[in-house]
Write a protein that holds these residues in place. Structure first.
Motif, PDB file in Angstrom:
ATOM      1  N   ARG A  38       0.804  -1.222   0.000  1.00 12.88           N
ATOM      2  CA  ARG A  38       0.000   0.000   0.000  1.00 12.88           C
ATOM      3  C   ARG A  38       0.842   1.279   0.000  1.00 12.88           C
ATOM      4  O   ARG A  38       0.298   2.385  -0.033  1.00 12.88           O
ATOM      5  CB  ARG A  38      -0.956  -0.002   1.181  1.00 12.88           C
ATOM      6  N   MET A  39       2.167   1.154   0.013  1.00 13.47           N
ATOM      7  CA  MET A  39       3.008   2.349   0.013  1.00 13.47           C
ATOM      8  C   MET A  39       2.877   3.184  -1.260  1.00 13.47           C
ATOM      9  O   MET A  39       2.856   4.422  -1.182  1.00 13.47           O
ATOM     10  CB  MET A  39       4.464   1.971   0.268  1.00 13.47           C
ATOM     11  N   PRO A  40       2.801   2.577  -2.464  1.00 21.03           N
ATOM     12  CA  PRO A  40       2.591   3.427  -3.646  1.00 21.03           C
ATOM     13  C   PRO A  40       1.320   4.263  -3.554  1.00 21.03           C
ATOM     14  O   PRO A  40       1.304   5.437  -3.954  1.00 21.03           O
ATOM     15  CB  PRO A  40       2.515   2.414  -4.795  1.00 21.03           C
ATOM     16  N   ARG A  41       0.264   3.669  -3.024  1.00 23.62           N
ATOM     17  CA  ARG A  41      -0.981   4.417  -2.854  1.00 23.62           C
ATOM     18  C   ARG A  41      -0.794   5.559  -1.854  1.00 23.62           C
ATOM     19  O   ARG A  41      -1.318   6.671  -2.052  1.00 23.62           O
ATOM     20  CB  ARG A  41      -2.084   3.464  -2.386  1.00 23.62           C
ATOM     21  N   TYR A  42      -0.034   5.310  -0.805  1.00 27.02           N
ATOM     22  CA  TYR A  42       0.226   6.341   0.197  1.00 27.02           C
ATOM     23  C   TYR A  42       1.039   7.495  -0.389  1.00 27.02           C
ATOM     24  O   TYR A  42       0.773   8.672  -0.096  1.00 27.02           O
ATOM     25  CB  TYR A  42       0.959   5.719   1.388  1.00 27.02           C
ATOM     26  N   VAL A  43       2.028   7.170  -1.218  1.00 29.92           N
ATOM     27  CA  VAL A  43       2.826   8.220  -1.863  1.00 29.92           C
ATOM     28  C   VAL A  43       1.932   9.112  -2.727  1.00 29.92           C
ATOM     29  O   VAL A  43       2.063  10.343  -2.708  1.00 29.92           O
ATOM     30  CB  VAL A  43       3.953   7.592  -2.711  1.00 29.92           C
ATOM     31  N   CYS A  44       1.032   8.514  -3.470  1.00 29.55           N
ATOM     32  CA  CYS A  44       0.122   9.294  -4.324  1.00 29.55           C
ATOM     33  C   CYS A  44      -0.821  10.146  -3.476  1.00 29.55           C
ATOM     34  O   CYS A  44      -1.148  11.287  -3.849  1.00 29.55           O
ATOM     35  CB  CYS A  44      -0.671   8.364  -5.234  1.00 29.55           C
ATOM     36  N   LEU A  83       7.899  22.339  -5.713  1.00 28.35           N
ATOM     37  CA  LEU A  83       7.412  21.535  -4.592  1.00 28.35           C
ATOM     38  C   LEU A  83       8.081  20.173  -4.718  1.00 28.35           C
ATOM     39  O   LEU A  83       8.048  19.564  -5.784  1.00 28.35           O
ATOM     40  CB  LEU A  83       5.887  21.413  -4.671  1.00 28.35           C
ATOM     41  N   LEU A  84       8.712  19.689  -3.645  1.00 29.49           N
ATOM     42  CA  LEU A  84       9.460  18.433  -3.711  1.00 29.49           C
ATOM     43  C   LEU A  84       9.001  17.487  -2.619  1.00 29.49           C
ATOM     44  O   LEU A  84       9.014  17.830  -1.430  1.00 29.49           O
ATOM     45  CB  LEU A  84      10.965  18.706  -3.563  1.00 29.49           C
ATOM     46  N   LEU A  85       8.592  16.282  -3.038  1.00 24.63           N
ATOM     47  CA  LEU A  85       8.258  15.200  -2.112  1.00 24.63           C
ATOM     48  C   LEU A  85       9.380  14.175  -2.183  1.00 24.63           C
ATOM     49  O   LEU A  85       9.609  13.563  -3.225  1.00 24.63           O
ATOM     50  CB  LEU A  85       6.918  14.557  -2.480  1.00 24.63           C
ATOM     51  N   ASP A  86      10.081  14.006  -1.086  1.00 27.38           N
ATOM     52  CA  ASP A  86      11.246  13.126  -1.014  1.00 27.38           C
ATOM     53  C   ASP A  86      10.851  11.842  -0.276  1.00 27.38           C
ATOM     54  O   ASP A  86      10.673  11.849   0.944  1.00 27.38           O
ATOM     55  CB  ASP A  86      12.373  13.860  -0.285  1.00 27.38           C
ATOM     56  N   THR A  87      10.712  10.747  -1.003  1.00 22.80           N
ATOM     57  CA  THR A  87      10.301   9.481  -0.377  1.00 22.80           C
ATOM     58  C   THR A  87      11.488   8.691   0.156  1.00 22.80           C
ATOM     59  O   THR A  87      11.296   7.601   0.712  1.00 22.80           O
ATOM     60  CB  THR A  87       9.532   8.589  -1.378  1.00 22.80           C
ATOM     61  N   ARG A  88      12.703   9.218   0.003  1.00 19.48           N
ATOM     62  CA  ARG A  88      13.903   8.491   0.435  1.00 19.48           C
ATOM     63  C   ARG A  88      14.668   9.180   1.556  1.00 19.48           C
ATOM     64  O   ARG A  88      15.703   8.671   1.994  1.00 19.48           O
ATOM     65  CB  ARG A  88      14.843   8.298  -0.773  1.00 19.48           C
ATOM     66  N   GLY A  89      14.203  10.329   2.004  1.00 20.03           N
ATOM     67  CA  GLY A  89      14.896  11.038   3.072  1.00 20.03           C
ATOM     68  C   GLY A  89      16.275  11.508   2.671  1.00 20.03           C
ATOM     69  O   GLY A  89      17.171  11.618   3.512  1.00 20.03           O
ATOM     70  N   ALA A  90      16.463  11.800   1.379  1.00 19.41           N
ATOM     71  CA  ALA A  90      17.783  12.151   0.863  1.00 19.41           C
ATOM     72  C   ALA A  90      18.044  13.642   0.860  1.00 19.41           C
ATOM     73  O   ALA A  90      19.196  14.070   0.729  1.00 19.41           O
ATOM     74  CB  ALA A  90      17.929  11.610  -0.566  1.00 19.41           C
ATOM     75  N   ALA A 137      12.699  19.897   1.800  1.00 16.64           N
ATOM     76  CA  ALA A 137      11.642  19.247   1.034  1.00 16.64           C
ATOM     77  C   ALA A 137      10.655  18.605   1.992  1.00 16.64           C
ATOM     78  O   ALA A 137      10.881  18.533   3.210  1.00 16.64           O
ATOM     79  CB  ALA A 137      12.241  18.165   0.103  1.00 16.64           C
ATOM     80  N   HIS A 138       9.547  18.181   1.451  1.00 18.35           N
ATOM     81  CA  HIS A 138       8.585  17.397   2.237  1.00 18.35           C
ATOM     82  C   HIS A 138       9.015  15.950   2.154  1.00 18.35           C
ATOM     83  O   HIS A 138       9.089  15.379   1.065  1.00 18.35           O
ATOM     84  CB  HIS A 138       7.176  17.584   1.671  1.00 18.35           C
ATOM     85  N   ARG A 139       9.310  15.340   3.284  1.00 23.64           N
ATOM     86  CA  ARG A 139       9.816  13.977   3.276  1.00 23.64           C
ATOM     87  C   ARG A 139       8.745  12.994   3.699  1.00 23.64           C
ATOM     88  O   ARG A 139       7.812  13.338   4.439  1.00 23.64           O
ATOM     89  CB  ARG A 139      11.047  13.857   4.191  1.00 23.64           C
ATOM     90  N   LEU A 140       8.877  11.777   3.229  1.00 26.05           N
ATOM     91  CA  LEU A 140       7.908  10.715   3.520  1.00 26.05           C
ATOM     92  C   LEU A 140       7.743  10.530   5.019  1.00 26.05           C
ATOM     93  O   LEU A 140       8.725  10.525   5.753  1.00 26.05           O
ATOM     94  CB  LEU A 140       8.386   9.404   2.887  1.00 26.05           C
TER      95      LEU A 140
END
Length: 422
Positions: A295-301, A406-413, A419-422
C-alpha cells in the motif's frame, strides 16, 4: 569443448556467477533459452539490469566464457548450476516452470559424476521433491549415487559497494542431498568465496533463503508503517532512525520508501507448488508485511495529492516529475519497482507525468509511455510537483530542492527542511 561449469539462466543471478567463475579460472559456458540474450551477450552488449558491465563482459569473453543457446552443450560440463528466474504468479505463488524446463533440458544430457546445484528461489522441499524427480526421471540416474545434487541460495546485493554482485566476501550456504553432495558443491563454491557454510540438507538451505528474504520484507514493512505513523503525529521519522541506529545491539536500521522492488520477493510457503503439501495456515507476519508494503505506492500518491492541494493546486492537470524509477539506487534494473504503480495512480488522478532517471531513457507505466525530461533542473522548475522515488548518486538533492516548486522526497535524501519527506 568440455567445460568445468554450465550456468543455466543468464539473468540477474546467473551472469554474476559466471563472471565469478571465469575470474577464478573456471572454464564456463552460460546457457539461456532466450536467443536474443545469447546474441547480445555474445556480441559484448551487457544486460540492462547492471549485473555485469561492458568491461566485465569483455573480461569474461577474454577468459573463455561463451553464451550458448544450444542445450546440447550442457552435457559437457562437470558442474551445472540452475539460476533461472522463478517469478510470482497472479496468485502470488512461485512459478517453478522455468526450473522444470531447465531440469528437463539438463536431464537428457546428464552424465554420471556431474554436480547439479540449484540457486533459483524455490519453496522448501523443491530440490528433493521437484528437481530431483525431474532429473532422475529424465536421465535414468540416481541423485546421491550417480550424480551430486545440492541447493545453494543466491546471495547478491546489487549496487552495493561492499558486496554487490561479488562472491568472494559473501559466505555461501550449501545443502546437499547427501554429505558427499554437500562436499561436491562446497568444493565448487570454495573456489569462488572465502567461506562456505554447510547446511544440514537442501531443505535447510532453501529455508535459509526464505528467512533472509522475509526478514528484509518484514523489517521494511515495519519502518514503512512507522513512517506513516510519524507523519501523522508530526515526528521526523528520519531523525528517529538516525538516533535509533546508534544503539550498538538489538537494532538494525531499515529505511522507508515508496514500495519494495527487486528480484527477491516475500515468500509465504503455505502455498506450495504441489497442493498435497499445503500447510493449511499462513505465515501471518509475511502476509501483513506484504500488505503494508503493497500500500506504500498508494500512500505516496495520497501525499502527493495532499501537497498539491495544500499549495492551491489540484492533482488533475498538475505537472508531476518522477525522479528515479529503478528499484535500487545506481542501477538500471526496474524489476518490481513501485514507480510504475505510482505513475499509474497519479495518471488516474489526472496528473501530467514526466520522469527522469540517469539509467533509463525510455519508460512505460501500465503499457503507456511516460515522456523523459532531458533537462533535469529545468523540468523540476517547471513541474508543479517533483517526487523523488529513487536516490541515485548523481542527484544533487540540495540543488533540486532549490529549483523545484514543490518536492516530495520518499527516500529522506534531501537536507532537513529542504523538502517534504515521507
Amino acid at each position: 569443448m568440455r567445460a568445468d561449469l554450465a550456468v543455466i539462466g543468464l539473468g540477474h543471478s546467473g551472469l554474476p556467477l559466471a563472471r565469478a567463475a571465469v575470474t577464478a579460472g573456471i572454464s564456463t559456458i552460460g546457457y539461456d533459452p532466450d536467443q536474443r540474450t545469447v546474441t547480445e551477450l555474445s556480441s559484448g552488449r551487457p544486460p540492462g539490469d547492471g549485473s555485469v558491465s561492458a568491461a566485465e563482459l569483455r573480461r569474461m569473453h577474454a577468459g573463455g566464457f561463451r553464451a550458448v543457446g544450444d542445450p546440447a552443450q550442457l552435457g559437457r560440463a562437470r558442474t551445472a548450476v540452475i539460476c533461472v528466474d522463478t517469478p510470482l504468479g497472479p496468485d502470488r505463488t512461485l512459478d517453478l516452470s522455468p526450473v522444470r524446463t531447465a531440469a528437463h533440458l539438463l536431464a537428457s544430457r546428464l552424465r554420471p559424476r556431474t554436480t547439479v546445484i540449484l540457486e533459483s528461489t524455490v519453496y522448501p522441499g523443491s530440490t528433493e521433491e521437484f528437481l530431483r524427480t525431474a532429473l532422475e526421471e529424465g536421465s535414468g540416474l540416481r541423485a546421491g549415487r550417480d550424480f551430486h545434487l545440492a541447493y545453494a541460495p543466491s546471495r547478491l546485493d546489487p549496487g552495493s559497494r561492499a558486496h554487490g554482485y561479488g562472491y568472494a566476501n559473501t559466505p555461501k550456504v550449501i545443502g546437499g542431498l547427501t554429505p558427499a553432495c554437500t562436499e561436491a558443491a562446497a568444493a565448487f563454491y570454495g573456489r569462488l568465496t572465502d567461506k562456505v557454510v554447510r547446511a544440514r540438507g537442501p531443505r535447510e538451505a532453501e529455508t535459509t533463503q526464505l528467512l533472509e528474504t522475509n526478514y528484509r520484507q518484514i523489517n521494511i514493512a515495519l519502518i514503512n508503517e512507522m513512517a506513516v505513523f510519524c507523519h501523522d503525529i508530526g515526528v521526523d521519522v528520519w531523525d528517529v532512525i538516525r538516533c535509533a541506529e546508534t544503539k550498538p545491539f538489538g537494532f538494525q536500521a531499515f529505511r522507508p520508501g515508496p514500495g519494495v522492488g527487486g528480484h527477491s520477493v516475500p515468500i509465504d510457503p503455505n502455498h506450495l507448488s504441489y497442493p498435497s503439501r499445503s500447510l493449511g495456515y499462513p505465515l501471518r507476519m509475511v502476509e501483513l508485511a506484504q500488505e503494508v508494503n503493497a500500500r506504500m505506492p498508494r500512500y505516496v500518491c495520497q501525499r502527493a495529492a495532499e501537497l498539491l492541494n495544500e499549495h492551491g493546486k489540484s492533482a488533475r492537470g498538475a505537472r508531476v516529475l518522477l525522479l528515479g524509477i529503478t528499484y535500487k539506487a545506481d542501477l538500471a534494473d526496474q524489476e518490481g519497482a513501485p514507480a510504475s504503480e505510482i505513475a499509474s495512480r497519479l495518471r488516474d488522478l489526472g496528473a501530467q507525468l514526466s520522469f527522469h532517471d540517469p539509467y533509463v531513457f525510455h519508460w512505460q507505466a501500465a503499457g503507456r509511455p511516460v515522456p523523459r525530461a532531458d533537462a533535469l533542473y529545468e523540468a523540476a522548475a517547471d513541474a508543479d510537483l517533483t517526487v523523488l522515488l529513487q536516490q541515485h548518486r548523481t542527484y544533487d538533492m540540495q540543488g533540486l530542492a532549490a529549483k523545484a516548486q514543490l518536492l516530495l522526497d520518499t527516500r529522506g535524501a534531501s537536507p532537513t527542511g529542504a523538502a517534504h519527506r515521507l
